[in-house]
Scaffold this motif. Structure first.
Motif, short mmCIF file in Angstrom:
data_model
loop_
_atom_site.label_atom_id
_atom_site.label_comp_id
_atom_site.label_asym_id
_atom_site.label_seq_id
_atom_site.Cartn_x
_atom_site.Cartn_y
_atom_site.Cartn_z
N LYS A 68 -5.34 -19.25 10.13
CA LYS A 68 -5.78 -17.85 10.18
C LYS A 68 -5.94 -17.43 11.63
O LYS A 68 -6.42 -18.19 12.46
CB LYS A 68 -7.11 -17.70 9.44
CG LYS A 68 -7.59 -16.27 9.33
CD LYS A 68 -8.87 -16.19 8.51
CE LYS A 68 -9.34 -14.76 8.37
NZ LYS A 68 -10.61 -14.69 7.61
N ALA A 69 -5.55 -16.21 11.93
CA ALA A 69 -5.72 -15.67 13.28
C ALA A 69 -7.04 -14.92 13.38
O ALA A 69 -7.42 -14.19 12.46
CB ALA A 69 -4.56 -14.72 13.61
N GLY A 70 -7.77 -15.13 14.48
CA GLY A 70 -8.95 -14.34 14.77
C GLY A 70 -10.27 -14.86 14.26
O GLY A 70 -11.31 -14.60 14.85
N SER A 71 -10.29 -15.59 13.16
CA SER A 71 -11.55 -16.13 12.62
C SER A 71 -11.26 -17.33 11.74
O SER A 71 -10.11 -17.58 11.37
CB SER A 71 -12.33 -15.07 11.85
OG SER A 71 -11.60 -14.63 10.73
N ALA A 72 -12.31 -18.05 11.39
CA ALA A 72 -12.16 -19.30 10.63
C ALA A 72 -11.61 -19.06 9.23
O ALA A 72 -11.82 -18.02 8.62
CB ALA A 72 -13.52 -19.99 10.53
N VAL A 73 -10.89 -20.06 8.73
CA VAL A 73 -10.40 -20.07 7.36
C VAL A 73 -11.61 -20.13 6.43
O VAL A 73 -12.53 -20.92 6.64
CB VAL A 73 -9.48 -21.29 7.11
CG1 VAL A 73 -9.11 -21.44 5.65
CG2 VAL A 73 -8.23 -21.19 7.99
N THR A 74 -11.62 -19.28 5.40
CA THR A 74 -12.77 -19.20 4.51
C THR A 74 -12.48 -19.62 3.07
O THR A 74 -13.39 -19.83 2.29
CB THR A 74 -13.34 -17.77 4.47
OG1 THR A 74 -12.30 -16.89 4.00
CG2 THR A 74 -13.82 -17.32 5.84
N THR A 75 -11.19 -19.73 2.71
CA THR A 75 -10.84 -19.98 1.31
C THR A 75 -10.00 -21.24 1.17
O THR A 75 -8.94 -21.35 1.77
CB THR A 75 -10.08 -18.77 0.73
OG1 THR A 75 -10.85 -17.60 0.94
CG2 THR A 75 -9.82 -18.95 -0.75
N ALA A 76 -10.48 -22.16 0.35
CA ALA A 76 -9.73 -23.39 0.08
C ALA A 76 -8.64 -23.12 -0.94
O ALA A 76 -8.75 -22.19 -1.74
CB ALA A 76 -10.69 -24.46 -0.46
N PRO A 77 -7.59 -23.93 -0.93
CA PRO A 77 -6.56 -23.80 -1.97
C PRO A 77 -7.17 -24.04 -3.35
O PRO A 77 -8.14 -24.79 -3.49
CB PRO A 77 -5.57 -24.92 -1.62
CG PRO A 77 -5.84 -25.25 -0.20
CD PRO A 77 -7.28 -24.98 0.04
N VAL A 78 -6.61 -23.42 -4.35
CA VAL A 78 -7.09 -23.55 -5.73
C VAL A 78 -6.31 -24.67 -6.40
O VAL A 78 -5.07 -24.66 -6.40
CB VAL A 78 -6.91 -22.22 -6.50
CG1 VAL A 78 -7.31 -22.39 -7.96
CG2 VAL A 78 -7.71 -21.12 -5.83
N PHE A 79 -7.02 -25.63 -6.99
CA PHE A 79 -6.38 -26.76 -7.65
C PHE A 79 -5.47 -26.25 -8.77
O PHE A 79 -5.82 -25.36 -9.52
CB PHE A 79 -7.41 -27.72 -8.22
CG PHE A 79 -6.80 -28.93 -8.85
CD1 PHE A 79 -6.30 -29.94 -8.07
CD2 PHE A 79 -6.68 -29.02 -10.22
CE1 PHE A 79 -5.70 -31.05 -8.64
CE2 PHE A 79 -6.08 -30.12 -10.80
CZ PHE A 79 -5.59 -31.14 -10.01
N THR A 119 -4.05 -15.22 21.38
CA THR A 119 -4.75 -15.04 20.10
C THR A 119 -5.35 -16.38 19.69
O THR A 119 -4.70 -17.42 19.82
CB THR A 119 -3.76 -14.57 19.01
OG1 THR A 119 -3.18 -13.33 19.43
CG2 THR A 119 -4.45 -14.39 17.68
N ASN A 120 -6.57 -16.36 19.20
CA ASN A 120 -7.20 -17.58 18.68
C ASN A 120 -6.74 -17.81 17.25
O ASN A 120 -6.77 -16.89 16.42
CB ASN A 120 -8.72 -17.47 18.71
CG ASN A 120 -9.28 -17.52 20.10
OD1 ASN A 120 -8.71 -18.15 20.99
ND2 ASN A 120 -10.39 -16.85 20.32
N TYR A 121 -6.35 -19.05 16.96
CA TYR A 121 -5.95 -19.44 15.61
C TYR A 121 -6.88 -20.54 15.12
O TYR A 121 -7.30 -21.40 15.88
CB TYR A 121 -4.49 -19.92 15.59
CG TYR A 121 -3.52 -18.79 15.80
CD1 TYR A 121 -3.03 -18.07 14.72
CD2 TYR A 121 -3.12 -18.42 17.08
CE1 TYR A 121 -2.15 -17.01 14.91
CE2 TYR A 121 -2.25 -17.37 17.28
CZ TYR A 121 -1.77 -16.66 16.18
OH TYR A 121 -0.91 -15.61 16.38
#
Length: 135
Positions: A68-79, A119-121
């Motif tokens: 994700k660009a700009g901020s932390a990843v918030t959603t895990a993959p769905v099994f 850009t922060n990734y």
């Protein structure tokens, strides 16, 4: 393997259907979830529009990396969901708006392209006990 027989009766007098064939249904048990997460994510070969990620694998059958660009990843993959990975940022499946699957497999390295200069990734690695979650 299981075979199910119909019966009538109680503990003292039981009659089983032994002729013919019972309906057959298949079932599969689940694989145990990984207990060790991937770790030691490092970045190298950084240019204006790409970088290389390297990591140490956990004990899952595969792993999936979300960027994700700009901020932390918030959603895990769905099994049970199939995700298409693409190392070109913004081209793979998403787990949420702006969160892209850049890698899916059993390796320990990927070169991510399509990045914007200055850009922060942010990257998250998820271990999976099943290979069917990704393409």
């Amino acid at each position: 393997h299981f075979k199910v027989y119909e019966f009538n009766g109680n503990c003292t007098c039981t009659s089983y259907i032994t002729g013919g064939s019972a309906p057959i249904n298949n079932a599969t048990t689940c694989v145990a979830a990984p207990t060790v997460q991937s770790n030691s994510l490092t970045f190298s070969n950084i240019t204006t529009n790409q970088l290389q990620l390297d990591w140490i694998r956990g004990n899952g059958a595969n792993c999936i990396i979300v960027a994700k660009a700009g901020s932390a990843v918030t959603t895990a993959p769905v099994f049970g969901t199939t995700y298409t990975a693409n190392a070109n940022f913004g081209s793979g499946s998403t787990t949420a708006a702006g969160e892209y699957v850049i890698y899916a497999g059993n390796g320990t390295s990927v070169i991510t392209t399509g990045l914007n200069f200055n850009t922060n990734y942010y990257f998250s690695i998820f271990e999976s006990s099943k290979s069917l979650i990704m393409k």
